[in-house]
Design a protein around this motif. Structure first.
Motif, PDB file in Angstrom:
ATOM      1  N   ASP A 194       0.473  -1.807  -0.021  1.00  0.00           N
ATOM      2  CA  ASP A 194       0.486  -0.170   0.213  1.00  0.00           C
ATOM      3  C   ASP A 194       0.772   1.487  -0.376  1.00  0.00           C
ATOM      4  N   LEU A 195       0.130   2.351  -0.543  1.00  0.00           N
ATOM      5  CA  LEU A 195       1.098   3.692  -0.117  1.00  0.00           C
ATOM      6  C   LEU A 195       0.560   4.578   1.695  1.00  0.00           C
ATOM      7  N   PRO A 196       1.639   5.119   2.028  1.00  0.00           N
ATOM      8  CA  PRO A 196       2.180   6.475   2.580  1.00  0.00           C
ATOM      9  C   PRO A 196       0.409   6.819   3.064  1.00  0.00           C
ATOM     10  N   LYS A 197       0.672   7.247   4.370  1.00  0.00           N
ATOM     11  CA  LYS A 197      -0.985   7.963   4.565  1.00  0.00           C
ATOM     12  C   LYS A 197      -0.952   9.203   3.645  1.00  0.00           C
ATOM     13  N   GLY A 198      -2.103   9.948   3.481  1.00  0.00           N
ATOM     14  CA  GLY A 198      -2.361  11.002   1.466  1.00  0.00           C
ATOM     15  C   GLY A 198      -1.534  11.109   0.440  1.00  0.00           C
ATOM     16  N   VAL A 199      -0.786  10.578   0.320  1.00  0.00           N
ATOM     17  CA  VAL A 199      -0.899   9.650  -0.910  1.00  0.00           C
ATOM     18  C   VAL A 199      -1.191   8.827  -1.703  1.00  0.00           C
ATOM     19  N   ARG A 200      -1.925   9.870  -2.371  1.00  0.00           N
ATOM     20  CA  ARG A 200      -2.674   8.420  -4.110  1.00  0.00           C
ATOM     21  C   ARG A 200      -2.327   8.665  -5.480  1.00  0.00           C
ATOM     22  N   GLY A 201      -2.646   7.386  -5.673  1.00  0.00           N
ATOM     23  CA  GLY A 201      -1.927   7.321  -7.328  1.00  0.00           C
ATOM     24  C   GLY A 201      -2.842   8.207  -8.199  1.00  0.00           C
ATOM     25  N   ASN A 202      -2.302   7.932  -9.726  1.00  0.00           N
ATOM     26  CA  ASN A 202      -2.689   8.484 -10.613  1.00  0.00           C
ATOM     27  C   ASN A 202      -3.946   7.913 -11.211  1.00  0.00           C
ATOM     28  N   HIS A 203      -4.408   6.338 -11.693  1.00  0.00           N
ATOM     29  CA  HIS A 203      -4.943   6.313 -12.141  1.00  0.00           C
ATOM     30  C   HIS A 203      -4.969   4.772 -11.645  1.00  0.00           C
TER      31      HIS A 203
END
Length: 304
Positions: A240-249
């Motif tokens: 998963d991603l760090p908190k607050g980071v969102r991917g593009n597609h």
């Protein structure tokens, strides 16, 4: 009885397989499997009562090479100088100097037929000024391209024996050439984790413990690379991603943690995410090889 019969056939036809000769595995491409079968049964190259196979030595011939900036393949002359530990290729006629002089120490070769789009497609990589240079080549003859592959492997084994004279041949053989553990597209962001996610082609080299990334699968040079040390050195991979980071597609994320920074990626599917996680954990769990110990200090997570 069938098992015993298979062992007898193997003992007969594989009695003298040289250490440098690549024995194909289940997942390898068709040309490797076909030429292995022909070498064993048609040409009977490895039988005990035959003449022992000596290393190929120097080799010279023409291969079709993909242009660095243009997609077409052009006929180029390649010369392997085993004693000197060099592979040269030429774009001009006789009398002109080589276009590139490649040190066998820094060379790898791996069949990449699907990526190159040719059933005899071979990818040759080497280090050049701190980067990885890719050459994509093929030959019309399956035997010729496999012979080139094994000649490069023989030259690599000779180098390894000189570089690590204390190690037995059995420990050097796995270091001769290697396949990528995994390849595919992911999206990545920058070191601040606020930069836009960009789609890149990634290739995981398990022996070099390096994750390379490119704009396209057939780029001549990588855009960046991430060195993957061991868990004991502070390297890890997280789902998963760090908190607050969102991917593009793509939303299926993962994070590689190094002593210097975090590398953030998103995968096109959860299946791809699982496969990348397994591959990264595989590399991180492996002990460092003698080659890693020579290069780890200079390849500690560079990117651009």
């Amino acid at each position: 009885m069938i098992h015993n019969g298979n062992l007898c056939v193997k003992a007969k036809y594989e009695a003298q397989v040289p250490a440098f000769y690549y024995v194909p595995q289940a997942g390898d491409c068709l040309v490797l499997k076909e030429q292995w079968i022909r070498a064993k049964y048609e040409r009977q190259e490895f039988m005990a009562d035959g003449k022992p196979i000596s290393p190929p030595g120097n080799r010279e011939g023409f291969l079709w090479k993909r242009g660095r900036d243009k997609a077409q393949f052009l006929r180029r002359r390649f010369v392997l100088l085993t004693k000197e530990g060099l592979l040269n290729y030429y774009t001009k006629e006789e009398g002109k100097g080589p276009k590139a002089v490649i040190n066998i120490k820094d060379l790898n070769a791996t069949f990449q037929t699907e990526k190159i789009g040719n059933p005899h497609g071979l990818q040759i990589t080497y280090k050049r000024e701190g980067h990885i240079r890719n050459l994509f080549v093929y030959h019309e003859s399956g035997k010729e391209i496999v012979d080139w592959f094994n000649a490069l492997r023989a030259a690599r084994l000779q180098y390894l024996k000189m570089a690590f004279p204390e190690l037995p041949e059995s420990e050097l053989a796995p270091l001769i050439t290697r396949n990528y553990l995994k390849q595919g597209f992911m999206e990545k962001t920058g070191p601040k984790q606020r930069e836009p996610f960009k789609k890149r082609w990634f290739a995981l080299d398990p022996q070099e413990r390096s994750l390379l990334y490119y704009k396209t699968p057939l780029d001549a040079f990588e855009q960046g690379q991430v060195f993957l040390g061991s868990k004991e050195q502070g390297y890890e991979v997280c789902e998963d991603l760090p908190k607050g980071v969102r991917g593009n597609h793509w939303k299926a994320g993962l994070t590689i943690v190094t002593p210097e920074r975090r590398f953030i990626f998103t995968c096109p599917s959860e299946k791809e995410q699982r496969e990348w996680l397994e591959s990264f954990r595989d590399v991180l769990s492996r002990p460092l090889t003698p080659l890693n110990l020579l290069t780890a200090s200079t390849e500690s997570g560079s990117s651009r």
